[in-house]
Design an enzyme around this catalytic site. Structure first.
Site, short mmCIF file in Angstrom:
data_model
loop_
_atom_site.label_atom_id
_atom_site.label_comp_id
_atom_site.label_asym_id
_atom_site.label_seq_id
_atom_site.Cartn_x
_atom_site.Cartn_y
_atom_site.Cartn_z
N ARG A 9 37.78 44.48 26.33
CA ARG A 9 37.11 43.76 27.42
C ARG A 9 38.14 43.15 28.34
NH1 ARG A 9 36.25 38.64 28.71
NH2 ARG A 9 37.20 37.90 26.77
N ALA A 10 37.83 43.17 29.64
CA ALA A 10 38.61 42.44 30.63
C ALA A 10 37.66 41.46 31.32
CB ALA A 10 39.23 43.38 31.66
N SER A 11 38.13 40.25 31.58
CA SER A 11 37.27 39.22 32.16
C SER A 11 36.97 39.47 33.63
CB SER A 11 37.91 37.83 32.01
OG SER A 11 38.07 37.51 30.65
N THR A 12 37.93 40.06 34.34
CA THR A 12 37.77 40.28 35.78
C THR A 12 38.15 41.71 36.15
OG1 THR A 12 40.05 39.63 36.32
CG2 THR A 12 38.40 37.86 36.19
N GLU A 15 41.91 42.15 36.29
CA GLU A 15 42.54 42.47 35.01
C GLU A 15 42.40 43.95 34.69
OE1 GLU A 15 41.02 40.04 31.89
OE2 GLU A 15 41.93 38.21 32.64
#
Length: 204
Positions: A9-12, A15
């Site tokens: 997972r990437a938050s943004t 990223e």
């Protein structure tokens, strides 16, 4: 052959562009190959760890019910969840299904081993403490909200029509605020304008 699920997972989106998910995938694939495990990867892009309602995560949990993998593996524990309570609840749910949890880059986070299960019990004690603290703050916030004229039971604010005009729960707003979410993030999460969220938070 042992089958495991990997989650990244990437938050943004920034990223994602910087290669966060690809680096996580590389870590997981190397781990699976070293173990000799078969694997499936699940991915979320631009999704906050404070919210467990993520498309890739939800697909993984649905597949877990059907396929019962040996373990769920992440590169780092904060890719799975930001809240200790959410993390522990999810891991305990996996444990009840006989499924392990491994964080490759966090030493000791491996519930397929005796030491990892012991650490899980220790984390559980901290999570219980956190739950008690949140409940105490929520209770205090509720009393202040009542003093500000906010009605509980049937809250006075509604979400947008796209959510069927459901009522906003001020208790939920306060809980999300205490978990570190901004008023704007809360309003987006609950599908409403920021105005009622700000009014509820004022009574916290």
């Amino acid at each position: 052959m042992t089958t495991a699920f990997g989650y990244v997972r990437a938050s943004t989106q920034e990223e994602v562009k910087q290669g966060s998910n690809e680096r996580q995938k590389e870590i997981l694939v190397n781990f699976f190959k070293a173990k000799g495990w078969d694997y499936q990867l699940y991915e979320d892009k631009g999704k906050t760890g404070a919210n467990m309602e993520r498309d890739g995560f939800k697909r993984m949990m649905e597949d877990i019910e059907k396929e019962k993998p040996y373990a769920v593996v992440v590169a780092k524990i904060d890719r799975y969840a930001r809240s200790l309570i959410d993390l522990l609840n999810s891991i305990q749910d996996l444990e009840q299904k006989g499924i392990g949890f491994v964080s490759v880059k966090d030493s000791g986070i491996d519930t397929t081993s005796p030491n990892g299960r012991l650490l899980l019990q220790i984390l559980g004690a901290f999570a219980e403490f956190e739950r008690n603290m949140i409940n105490a703050r929520t209770s205090a916030g509720r009393e202040k909200a009542k003093a500000m004229g906010i009605k509980f039971g049937r809250p006075q604010y509604k979400t947008s029509k796209k959510n069927g005009g459901k009522y906003i729960d001020p208790k939920k707003v306060i809980e999300l605020k205490q978990k570190g979410m901004s008023a704007r993030a809360i309003s987006k999460f609950m599908g409403c304008s920021i105005t009622p969220v700000l009014e509820i938070i004022k009574g916290e």
